[in-house]
Structure formats: structure tokens, C-alpha cells
Design an enzyme around this catalytic site. Structure first.
Site, PDB file in Angstrom:
ATOM      1  N   TYR A 128      -1.504  -1.048  10.273  1.00 19.92           N
ATOM      2  CA  TYR A 128      -1.651  -1.269   8.829  1.00 19.92           C
ATOM      3  C   TYR A 128      -0.366  -0.857   8.090  1.00 19.92           C
ATOM      4  CZ  TYR A 128      -3.889  -1.250   4.218  1.00 19.92           C
ATOM      5  OH  TYR A 128      -4.204  -1.499   2.915  1.00 19.92           O
ATOM      6  N   SER A 149       0.866  -1.179   0.000  1.00 20.36           N
ATOM      7  CA  SER A 149       0.000   0.000   0.000  1.00 20.36           C
ATOM      8  C   SER A 149       0.898   1.223   0.000  1.00 20.36           C
ATOM      9  CB  SER A 149      -0.872   0.015   1.267  1.00 20.36           C
ATOM     10  OG  SER A 149      -1.386   1.314   1.488  1.00 20.36           O
TER      11      SER A 149
HETATM   12  P1  NAP Z   1     -11.882  -6.059   0.301  1.00 13.97           P
HETATM   13  O1  NAP Z   1     -12.895  -5.522  -0.643  1.00 13.97           O
HETATM   14  O2  NAP Z   1     -12.207  -6.112   1.764  1.00 13.97           O
HETATM   15  O3  NAP Z   1     -11.411  -7.499  -0.197  1.00 13.97           O
HETATM   16  C1  NAP Z   1     -10.518  -8.273   0.539  1.00 13.97           C
HETATM   17  C2  NAP Z   1     -10.970  -9.713   0.518  1.00 13.97           C
HETATM   18  O4  NAP Z   1      -9.998 -10.490   1.263  1.00 13.97           O
HETATM   19  C3  NAP Z   1     -12.318  -9.900   1.218  1.00 13.97           C
HETATM   20  O5  NAP Z   1     -13.156 -10.729   0.462  1.00 13.97           O
HETATM   21  C4  NAP Z   1     -11.916 -10.576   2.524  1.00 13.97           C
HETATM   22  O6  NAP Z   1     -12.917 -11.419   3.053  1.00 13.97           O
HETATM   23  C5  NAP Z   1     -10.722 -11.387   2.089  1.00 13.97           C
HETATM   24  N1  NAP Z   1      -9.936 -11.808   3.225  1.00 13.97           N
HETATM   25  C6  NAP Z   1      -9.730 -11.142   4.400  1.00 13.97           C
HETATM   26  N2  NAP Z   1      -9.009 -11.890   5.241  1.00 13.97           N
HETATM   27  C7  NAP Z   1      -8.761 -13.048   4.590  1.00 13.97           C
HETATM   28  C8  NAP Z   1      -8.069 -14.235   4.954  1.00 13.97           C
HETATM   29  N3  NAP Z   1      -7.520 -14.360   6.177  1.00 13.97           N
HETATM   30  N4  NAP Z   1      -7.981 -15.250   4.065  1.00 13.97           N
HETATM   31  C9  NAP Z   1      -8.540 -15.139   2.826  1.00 13.97           C
HETATM   32  N5  NAP Z   1      -9.239 -14.046   2.445  1.00 13.97           N
HETATM   33  C10 NAP Z   1      -9.338 -13.011   3.310  1.00 13.97           C
HETATM   34  O7  NAP Z   1     -10.520  -5.211   0.214  1.00 13.97           O
HETATM   35  P2  NAP Z   1      -9.746  -4.494  -1.020  1.00 13.97           P
HETATM   36  O8  NAP Z   1      -9.904  -3.033  -0.842  1.00 13.97           O
HETATM   37  O9  NAP Z   1     -10.094  -5.130  -2.297  1.00 13.97           O
HETATM   38  O10 NAP Z   1      -8.261  -4.813  -0.588  1.00 13.97           O
HETATM   39  C11 NAP Z   1      -7.493  -5.857  -1.180  1.00 13.97           C
HETATM   40  C12 NAP Z   1      -6.047  -5.634  -0.783  1.00 13.97           C
HETATM   41  O11 NAP Z   1      -5.623  -4.349  -1.234  1.00 13.97           O
HETATM   42  C13 NAP Z   1      -5.775  -5.650   0.723  1.00 13.97           C
HETATM   43  O12 NAP Z   1      -4.545  -6.300   0.973  1.00 13.97           O
HETATM   44  C14 NAP Z   1      -5.668  -4.176   1.079  1.00 13.97           C
HETATM   45  O13 NAP Z   1      -4.875  -3.968   2.224  1.00 13.97           O
HETATM   46  C15 NAP Z   1      -5.002  -3.652  -0.169  1.00 13.97           C
HETATM   47  N6  NAP Z   1      -5.170  -2.223  -0.371  1.00 13.97           N
HETATM   48  C16 NAP Z   1      -6.412  -1.686  -0.497  1.00 13.97           C
HETATM   49  C17 NAP Z   1      -6.535  -0.317  -0.677  1.00 13.97           C
HETATM   50  C18 NAP Z   1      -7.862   0.335  -0.826  1.00 13.97           C
HETATM   51  O14 NAP Z   1      -7.909   1.574  -0.762  1.00 13.97           O
HETATM   52  N7  NAP Z   1      -8.946  -0.411  -1.022  1.00 13.97           N
HETATM   53  C19 NAP Z   1      -5.393   0.501  -0.706  1.00 13.97           C
HETATM   54  C20 NAP Z   1      -4.144  -0.094  -0.578  1.00 13.97           C
HETATM   55  C21 NAP Z   1      -4.032  -1.457  -0.416  1.00 13.97           C
HETATM   56  P3  NAP Z   1     -13.876 -10.799   4.216  1.00 13.97           P
HETATM   57  O15 NAP Z   1     -14.605  -9.664   3.576  1.00 13.97           O
HETATM   58  O16 NAP Z   1     -14.729 -11.954   4.601  1.00 13.97           O
HETATM   59  O17 NAP Z   1     -12.938 -10.328   5.302  1.00 13.97           O
END
Ligand code: NAP
Length: 257
Positions: free
Chosen positions: A154, A141
Site C-alpha cells: 500500500y 495517503s
Molecule cells: P472505500 O470506502 O472502500 O471506497 C473505495 C471505492 O472504490 C469502493 O466503492 C470500491 O469498490 C471502489 N473501487 C475499488 N477498486 C475499484 C476499481 N478497480 N475500479 C473502480 N472502483 C473501484 O474506500 P475509501 O476509504 O473511501 O478510500 C478511497 C481512497 O482513499 C482510496 O484510494 C484509499 O486508498 C484512499 N485513502 C483512504 C484512507 C482511509 O483511511 N479511508 C486513507 C488514505 C487514503 P468495492 O467496494 O467494490 O471494492
């Protein structure tokens, strides 16, 4: 068809960035193995890919659980014969200044965001090493690079991911395995939606300030990050090794005022 004939395993692909990437990879010809701890989200991603004519299967596992990840990796190899691309995307957010964070909450963020990359990589790297070929993409990130308020756990986890990516690249370069990281800015996904609702009294004001922080003036879309993952996964990125790829609307290198 930039991934024609490739097998890609994406963790956390039942939602947000992981789902958008799974959809794009399938459209580009990959056989996509969709992991998520949440079976409903994972199966929805698979159903939508199949409906669009792509190839996908759901693999349930909590990426922090060693036995579950070992079984997932074995099942991936049994079904598809190999994994060409591993996108370690699953992650959770952590909010608070360091002194406010309870040890269990700290550990949970580190477990999902760092151990959740270590375990799938540990179980799939030996297969990639044997084939002397593979691509790993780790989800970091932009908070790995800039200080942002109330993100101690985080930021620590995503900084660790960036350091881990560089260390992995050195170790596995002799096996022709590329390891890179993606550093998104704020991308509008259910993850950010949840975080806005739980962390701010006025989510609309919060979203306005998040938009203002990015030079784009807008939040990113999951598809913006999926395109970066596609590039790193494809042979076009053959000279990208151990690198951070920023997809952040200018948040790291720009300044609005
Ligand atoms: P999201 O919509 O919450 O999707 C993440 C998915 O990962 C969810 O389906 C979640 O399931 C699943 N997950 C969580 N814990 C898990 C585990 N222990 N084993 C397997 N699956 C698991 O989030 P996103 O925004 O797409 O984020 C994806 C990645 O991008 C993350 O690593 C996040 O830190 C990174 N990121 C996001 C942003 C942003 O602004 N969105 C910015 C920088 C980095 P549940 O919903 O059931 O928990």
C-alpha cells in the site's frame, strides 16, 4: 456554488471518500459523473445526489481495465461534453510485511492504486489538453510520507501516486492543467472498517491505537477529505500545482509523545 457549471468525474465514488466528495461537489453546483466498479454503490450515490436536487450519472468501469476506462471516458465526453475535474480516488488497501505478500496481492494493489490513476488520466488528458484547462486530483495517503507497520504494498502504491502527481504536473502545466494529490490520515470509511476487521484480533483496540496516532485523537470523516478535494477542484486553488495536501489529523508532521 464553488463548482457551478463544472463537470467532475470521481472514481470509486460508490463508497466512502468518493461518495462524500461526489455529494459535496454536486451541492456546490457540479455535474458529477460517479464511477465505481460496484454498480450498487455507484447508483446509490447518484440516487442520493439526485434526491438532494443535484446532477449526477453513474459510469461503470473497473479503473484497471483499459477498454472499460476508454469507454467510460468516451461516455463522459458524450454525456457532458467535457470533464473539468478528474478525481482519481478509487483504491484498495494492502496489508502485510513485504515477505508475507504474495505476488498476485502485490500486483492487485499496484494495479488498482497506480494503474487505476494512469488509465483514466490517459484517456481524459487529451480532452483537457485540447481545451487548455482541467484539474486532476490523485488520491495518495500519508503512508507515502511515513513508515507504518505492515503496509508495504500500500505504501509503495501511494508513494508512486505522489511521484506520479509531480511528474504529471510538470508535463501538463503548459496546458493549464493542475495536478495535485491528497494525503489523508485514517478516515473512517468502509475501507478502514474492513481492514480493521480482517487485520486485527481486537478491532476496538486497533481503532483506539489508530485514534491515538493522530493528534486530533479522532479518525477523520470522509467529508473532511471531500472539503480538501473541493478546494483543489475549485478556482481558489489556481496556484496549487503538483502539491501534496495533507488531511491527516496531524499524523505526518506531529508526534504525540
Ligand atoms: P472505500 O470506502 O472502500 O471506497 C473505495 C471505492 O472504490 C469502493 O466503492 C470500491 O469498490 C471502489 N473501487 C475499488 N477498486 C475499484 C476499481 N478497480 N475500479 C473502480 N472502483 C473501484 O474506500 P475509501 O476509504 O473511501 O478510500 C478511497 C481512497 O482513499 C482510496 O484510494 C484509499 O486508498 C484512499 N485513502 C483512504 C484512507 C482511509 O483511511 N479511508 C486513507 C488514505 C487514503 P468495492 O467496494 O467494490 O471494492
Amino acid at each position: 456554488m464553488r463548482l457551478k457549471g463544472k463537470v467532475a468525474l470521481i472514481t470509486g465514488a460508490g463508497s466512502g471518500i468518493g461518495r462524500a466528495t461526489a455529494t459535496l461537489f454536486a451541492r456546490e453546483g457540479a455535474h458529477v459523473l460517479v464511477n465505481d466498479v460496484d454498480a450498487i454503490g455507484g447508483e446509490e450515490t447518484v440516487a442520493s445526489i439526485i434526491k438532494q436536487g443535484g446532477e449526477a450519472a453513474y459510469l461503470q468501469a473497473d479503473v484497471t481495465d483499459p477498454d472499460a476506462v476508454a469507454s467510460m471516458a468516451a461516455e463522459a465526453i458524450r454525456r457532458a461534453g467535457r470533464v473539468d475535474v478528474l478525481f482519481n480516488n478509487a483504491g484498495i488497501s494492502g496489508v502485510g510485511m513485504l515477505h508475507e505478500i504474495e505476488p498476485d496481492a502485490w500486483d492487485r494493489v499496484m494495479r488498482v492504486n497506480v494503474r487505476g490513476i494512469y488509465l483514466p488520466s490517459k484517456h481524459l488528458l487529451p480532452h483537457m489538453m485540447a481545451r487548455r484547462s482541467g484539474v486532476i486530483i490523485n488520491m495518495s495517503s500519508c503512508v507515502a510520507e511515513i513508515g507504518l507497520a505492515r503496509r508495504a504494498s500500500y505504501a509503495a502504491s501511494k508513494g508512486a501516486v505522489l511521484a506520479l502527481t509531480k511528474a504529471m504536473q510538470v508535463d501538463y502545466a503548459p496546458y493549464d492543467i493542475r495536478v495535485n494529490a491528497i494525503l489523508p490520515g485514517t478516515i473512517l470509511t468502509p475501507f478502514v472498517d474492513r481492514y480493521l476487521k480482517t487485520s486485527y484480533e481486537d478491532p476496538d483496540a486497533a481503532i483506539a491505537s489508530l485514534k491515538a496516532r493522530q493528534l486530533s485523537g479522532e479518525l477523520g470523516r470522509p467529508e473532511d477529505v471531500a472539503q480538501a478535494a473541493l478546494f483543489l477542484a475549485s478556482d481558489e486553488a489556481r496556484f496549487m500545482m503538483g502539491s501534496p495536501l495533507y488531511v491527516d489529523g496531524g499524523v505526518v508532521f506531529g508526534k504525540n509523545a
